[in-house]
Design a protein around this motif. Structure first.
Motif, mmCIF file in Angstrom:
data_model
loop_
_atom_site.group_PDB
_atom_site.id
_atom_site.type_symbol
_atom_site.label_atom_id
_atom_site.label_comp_id
_atom_site.label_asym_id
_atom_site.label_seq_id
_atom_site.Cartn_x
_atom_site.Cartn_y
_atom_site.Cartn_z
ATOM 1 N N PRO A 1 0.827 -1.206 0.000
ATOM 2 C CA PRO A 1 0.000 0.000 0.000
ATOM 3 C C PRO A 1 0.866 1.262 0.000
ATOM 4 N N ILE A 2 0.402 2.291 -0.667
ATOM 5 C CA ILE A 2 1.089 3.583 -0.679
ATOM 6 C C ILE A 2 0.034 4.687 -0.782
ATOM 7 N N THR A 3 0.230 5.761 -0.042
ATOM 8 C CA THR A 3 -0.709 6.880 -0.050
ATOM 9 C C THR A 3 -0.063 8.061 -0.770
ATOM 10 N N ILE A 4 -0.740 8.568 -1.801
ATOM 11 C CA ILE A 4 -0.255 9.718 -2.565
ATOM 12 C C ILE A 4 -1.350 10.778 -2.546
ATOM 13 N N VAL A 5 -1.073 11.852 -1.839
ATOM 14 C CA VAL A 5 -2.020 12.968 -1.704
ATOM 15 C C VAL A 5 -3.392 12.437 -1.248
ATOM 16 N N HIS A 6 -3.407 11.772 -0.102
ATOM 17 C CA HIS A 6 -4.627 11.274 0.545
ATOM 18 C C HIS A 6 -5.375 10.232 -0.283
ATOM 19 N N GLN A 7 -4.743 9.719 -1.306
ATOM 20 C CA GLN A 7 -5.356 8.676 -2.130
ATOM 21 C C GLN A 7 -4.567 7.381 -1.942
ATOM 22 N N LEU A 8 -5.286 6.299 -1.623
ATOM 23 C CA LEU A 8 -4.635 5.012 -1.387
ATOM 24 C C LEU A 8 -4.431 4.281 -2.715
ATOM 25 N N TYR A 9 -3.194 3.794 -2.922
ATOM 26 C CA TYR A 9 -2.844 2.981 -4.089
ATOM 27 C C TYR A 9 -2.194 1.688 -3.598
#
Length: 326
Positions: free
Chosen positions: A21-29
Motif C-alpha cells: 500500500p502507498i498513499t499519494i495525496v490522501h489517495q490510497l494505491y
C-alpha cells in the motif's frame, strides 16, 4: 528436479513481487515493483485502474540525466534511491500524481546524499492479462489458502476443547479463574467477528491492511509455488537427463578400473604413444620363450587364481547371512 533445486535456479519475476500500500495525496494505491541492476517494472492501481511502466538501460540513464543533470551516479544507485522513495518514505520525500487520459504520472521529490533528487514515473494503462496474472489470480489463491488455514485452526481449537474437557473430568482446575475460556463455537465466533467494531474498520480501510507483512509473505509463497507447478515439464526432463549423463559412470569404465584385465576378459589398452616392438636381432634369444618370461606368466596366473578365490570367499558368507535373515 526437486522444488529446492528449482528455487535455487529460478529468478522471480514481477508476478512474484507482493503488493504494497502507498498513499499519494490522501489517495490510497497498491503498487508492486521489480528491480534489477539496470531496470525496474512498476505496476500500480487505485483498485479501479491499473498502470504499468518498464524502464531499462539507456532509457533509464537518459531520464536520469534529464531530471537530475547535476547528479552523477550509477544506474544501480539511482534504482536504490527510487526504491527508498517508494517503500520507505520519509519527511524528505514528496509524491504527487498528474493523471492524464491513459497515463498516470507520479512525481517524486526527494534528496540523495544531500542533493535534490527528482524522478518521474510515466505509467501506461496495463493490459488485461497483466492484471489477471498479478492481481486476480494471486488474490483468489490467497483467499483460498486463508480459508483452508481458518478451517485447520478451527479443528485445532475444537481438539483443544476436548483435551481441556478431559482434564476437567479428572478434577483439574485453572489456577486463576480469569484465564478460563468458554467452549469454542465456530458460528458464534463468525457472528461476533461480523458485529465487532474492527470489522467495520477493516471495511473502511479496504485494501490497505490486506497486504500486511504476513500477507505479503503469503503472497510471495503462493506465487513462487504457482510458478513451480506451472514450470515447463520438457525443460525439467532435459536438465535431469543432462545431469544423469554427467554423473552416471559407464559399466565398462567401472569394470576396467575395478578388476585386472585377465579377470574382465579384455586385453589391456595400449597407449597411443607406444611404438611397435622391434623384432629381435640376430644372436639374441626371443623374450617369449625365455625361462624368466614363463615364470612371470605362471606367477601372474597364480595371483589371478588367488584373487578369484578371495572374491568367492567374500561372497559366500554374504549369501549365508541373507538366508539366515529370512
Amino acid at each position: 528436479m526437486s522444488e529446492v533445486e528449482w528455487r535455487r535456479k529460478w529468478k522471480p519475476d514481477l508476478k512474484a513481487c507482493p503488493w504494497q500500500p502507498i498513499t499519494i495525496v490522501h489517495q490510497l494505491y497498491l503498487f508492486k515493483c521489480k528491480y534489477t541492476h539496470s531496470s525496474y517494472e512498476l505496476l500500480i492501481t487505485d483498485n479501479v485502474n491499473f498502470w504499468f511502466e518498464q524502464l531499462e538501460g539507456e532509457d533509464l540513464e537518459e531520464r536520469t540525466v534529464a531530471l537530475n543533470p547535476s547528479v552523477k551516479a550509477t544506474p544501480t544507485r539511482i534504482l536504490d534511491e527510487i526504491q527508498i522513495c517508494l517503500e520507505n518514505q520519509s519527511n524528505k520525500t514528496r509524491l504527487s500524481v498528474s493523471p492524464k487520459k491513459s497515463k498516470l504520472v507520479i512525481n517524486v521529490d526527494s534528496e540523495m546524499a544531500g542533493m535534490a533528487f527528482v524522478w518521474q514515473f510515466q505509467c501506461e494503462t496495463a493490459d488485461h492479462e497483466m492484471i489477471s496474472d498479478n492481481f486476480n489470480v494471486p488474490l483468489l489463491g490467497m483467499v483460498g489458502e486463508l480459508t483452508r488455514r481458518n478451517k485447520e485452526l478451527v479443528k485445532v481449537i475444537e481438539a483443544k476443547d476436548k483435551e481441556i474437557d478431559d482434564y476437567k473430568s479428572q478434577g483439574a482446575k485453572t489456577s486463576r479463574k480469569h484465564i478460563e475460556t468458554a467452549v469454542f463455537v465456530s458460528t458464534a465466533f463468525e457472528n461476533n467477528m461480523i458485529m465487532s467494531k474492527e470489522f467495520e474498520q477493516e471495511v473502511k480501510q479496504l485494501g490497505s491492511s490486506g497486504f500486511s507483512e504476513d500477507n505479503q509473505d503469503l503472497y510471495r509463497q503462493i506465487m513462487t509455488r504457482y510458478a513451480y507447478l506451472m514450470r515447463p515439464e520438457a525443460a525439467d526432463s532435459t536438465e535431469e537427463s543432462m545431469e544423469d549423463k554427467k554423473t552416471t559412470p559407464s559399466v565398462n569404465s567401472w569394470e576396467t578400473n575395478r578388476f585386472p584385465a585377465s579377470l574382465t576378459g579384455r586385453s589391456p589398452v595400449k597407449s597411443a604413444n607406444n611404438s611397435p616392438q622391434k623384432s629381435p636381432t640376430k644372436g639374441s634369444s626371443s623374450t617369449e620363450s625365455s625361462p624368466a618370461k614363463d615364470s612371470e606368466l605362471l606367477r601372474r596366473q597364480a595371483l589371478e587364481r588367488k584373487l578369484e578365490d578371495e572374491e568367492r570367499k567374500k561372497s559366500e558368507p554374504k549369501k549365508k547371512k541373507k538366508k539366515l535373515a529370512f
